[in-house]
Design a protein around this motif. Structure first.
Motif, PDB file in Angstrom:
ATOM      1  N   ASP A   7       2.768  -5.816   9.165  1.00 12.76           N
ATOM      2  CA  ASP A   7       1.878  -4.753   8.708  1.00 12.76           C
ATOM      3  C   ASP A   7       2.511  -3.412   9.067  1.00 12.76           C
ATOM      4  O   ASP A   7       3.406  -3.338   9.906  1.00 12.76           O
ATOM      5  N   ILE A   8       2.051  -2.352   8.417  1.00 12.78           N
ATOM      6  CA  ILE A   8       2.597  -1.015   8.649  1.00 12.78           C
ATOM      7  C   ILE A   8       1.502  -0.172   9.285  1.00 12.78           C
ATOM      8  O   ILE A   8       0.503   0.148   8.643  1.00 12.78           O
ATOM      9  N   THR A   9       1.686   0.181  10.561  1.00 12.43           N
ATOM     10  CA  THR A   9       0.679   0.968  11.271  1.00 12.43           C
ATOM     11  C   THR A   9       1.352   2.126  12.010  1.00 12.43           C
ATOM     12  O   THR A   9       2.019   2.945  11.397  1.00 12.43           O
ATOM     13  N   LYS A  68       0.852  -1.192   0.000  1.00 11.46           N
ATOM     14  CA  LYS A  68       0.000   0.000   0.000  1.00 11.46           C
ATOM     15  C   LYS A  68       0.887   1.241   0.000  1.00 11.46           C
ATOM     16  O   LYS A  68       1.990   1.216   0.562  1.00 11.46           O
ATOM     17  N   LEU A  80       2.134   5.008   1.172  1.00  7.09           N
ATOM     18  CA  LEU A  80       2.255   5.640   2.483  1.00  7.09           C
ATOM     19  C   LEU A  80       1.697   7.063   2.457  1.00  7.09           C
ATOM     20  O   LEU A  80       1.585   7.687   1.408  1.00  7.09           O
ATOM     21  N   ASN A 130      -6.192  -6.076   3.792  1.00  7.67           N
ATOM     22  CA  ASN A 130      -4.965  -6.708   3.306  1.00  7.67           C
ATOM     23  C   ASN A 130      -5.193  -8.166   2.911  1.00  7.67           C
ATOM     24  O   ASN A 130      -4.234  -8.933   2.773  1.00  7.67           O
ATOM     25  N   GLY A 180      -2.412   0.416   7.194  1.00  6.46           N
ATOM     26  CA  GLY A 180      -1.368   0.378   6.178  1.00  6.46           C
ATOM     27  C   GLY A 180      -1.252  -0.996   5.538  1.00  6.46           C
ATOM     28  O   GLY A 180      -1.937  -1.950   5.915  1.00  6.46           O
ATOM     29  N   GLN A 237      -7.999   3.795   0.414  1.00 10.76           N
ATOM     30  CA  GLN A 237      -6.855   2.933   0.729  1.00 10.76           C
ATOM     31  C   GLN A 237      -6.963   2.386   2.152  1.00 10.76           C
ATOM     32  O   GLN A 237      -6.689   1.208   2.400  1.00 10.76           O
ATOM     33  N   MET A 238      -7.374   3.247   3.084  1.00  6.25           N
ATOM     34  CA  MET A 238      -7.506   2.810   4.476  1.00  6.25           C
ATOM     35  C   MET A 238      -8.625   1.788   4.639  1.00  6.25           C
ATOM     36  O   MET A 238      -8.571   0.931   5.526  1.00  6.25           O
ATOM     37  N   LEU A 248       6.593   3.006   8.388  1.00 10.44           N
ATOM     38  CA  LEU A 248       7.309   1.958   7.658  1.00 10.44           C
ATOM     39  C   LEU A 248       8.630   1.606   8.324  1.00 10.44           C
ATOM     40  O   LEU A 248       8.915   0.435   8.591  1.00 10.44           O
ATOM     41  N   GLN A 299       0.664   5.008   9.971  1.00  8.04           N
ATOM     42  CA  GLN A 299      -0.360   4.633   9.003  1.00  8.04           C
ATOM     43  C   GLN A 299      -1.604   4.081   9.692  1.00  8.04           C
ATOM     44  O   GLN A 299      -1.505   3.344  10.677  1.00  8.04           O
ATOM     45  N   THR A 333      -1.012   8.194   5.006  1.00  7.02           N
ATOM     46  CA  THR A 333      -2.355   8.420   5.553  1.00  7.02           C
ATOM     47  C   THR A 333      -2.351   9.422   6.703  1.00  7.02           C
ATOM     48  O   THR A 333      -3.269  10.239   6.819  1.00  7.02           O
TER      49      THR A 333
END
Length: 253
Positions: free
Chosen positions: A131-133, A76, A78, A108, A210, A103-104, A137, A207, A80
């Motif tokens: 995951d990216i939260t 996804k 980056l 996934n 993410g 996107q949000m 990243l 994110q 947000t």
């Protein structure tokens, strides 16, 4: 299970209905069942979900198995947190904000399916993922590097970004998480002299919902990318590589 805080006397109940409907729709899309919830009256709206389930131990991908030579793929774009901050100040165009929200709202599930199709488990192609939260990243990749006892080289020019995110970062629309994530990583982050600060902010940006950062054996990279495409995953960015290191090093070039 829903967890809800809401100022029911001050805000439109129809807004609350939309929030709950949206949550229920995503739970159903994920193949889960909503069994109830808990709500309290609060001055600020807050909504989330508490999730309980079972997982096959043979189909778990942790953040602890990355190997030197693996390629890192991000699923996804980056930005947000940056977009949401600009929107709070009413400086974000509607179409830009709507795209970020879409996107949000995207699960996934497609990326996870592509990982399974490529091969998860001992001796197979997918070695690690995260995951990216909230840690951004680089924060989550640092945790992966630490758990896997490796280093990671990140190509900042290959990072996918939401429309206008870099411009908003340059204008200063950053979350508190940007500052916190910089402090968290400190000297652990080795940033090249040619990396612009607004692009670094993109990597540090917390994110909401993410994507996944997937570590895949180089020989299986094309297979993973093809499965991601078949599963409808729009972003399939090759952003870096796992390197041998005596300490959990992050190098941004």
């Amino acid at each position: 299970m829903n967890i809800l805080c809401y100022p029911i006397k001050e805000r439109d109940p129809l807004e609350l209905a939309q929030i709950l409907r949206g949550g229920a729709e995503k739970v159903a899309e994920a193949g889960a069942v909503l069994v109830g919830g808990h709500s309290v009256e609060d001055s600020e709206p807050k909504f989330g979900l508490s999730v309980t389930g079972l997982v096959d131990p043979n189909h778990i991908t942790s953040n602890a198995g990355a190997k030197p030579g693996d390629v890192v793929v991000l699923t996804k774009p980056l930005g947000t947190g940056i977009i949401a901050t600009a929107a709070k100040f009413t400086h974000c165009p509607h179409d830009v904000f709507a795209y970020a929200c879409n996107q949000m709202a995207t699960l996934n599930a497609g990326a996870a399916a592509a990982m399974r199709e490529t091969g998860i488990g001992a001796g197979l192609a997918i070695h690690a993922a995260t995951d990216i939260t909230g840690f951004g990243l680089v924060g989550h990749l640092y945790q992966l590097a630490r758990a896997s006892k490796v280093g990671i080289e990140i190509d900042s020019s290959a990072i996918p970004e939401l429309p206008s995110a870099v411009e908003f970062a340059k204008a200063g629309y950053l979350t508190r998480g940007d500052k916190d994530n910089r402090a968290y990583l400190g000297d652990l982050l080795n940033v090249g002299a040619n990396v612009l600060d607004e692009r670094l902010s993109l990597l540090l940006d917390p994110q909401t919902s993410g994507g996944l950062a997937i570590c895949v054996a180089e020989l299986a990279l094309d297979t993973l990318l093809e499965h991601l495409k078949r599963e409808g995953v729009e972003t399939r960015a090759v952003i870096g590589r796992i390197i041998a290191s005596d300490s959990p090093t992050l190098v941004v070039v």
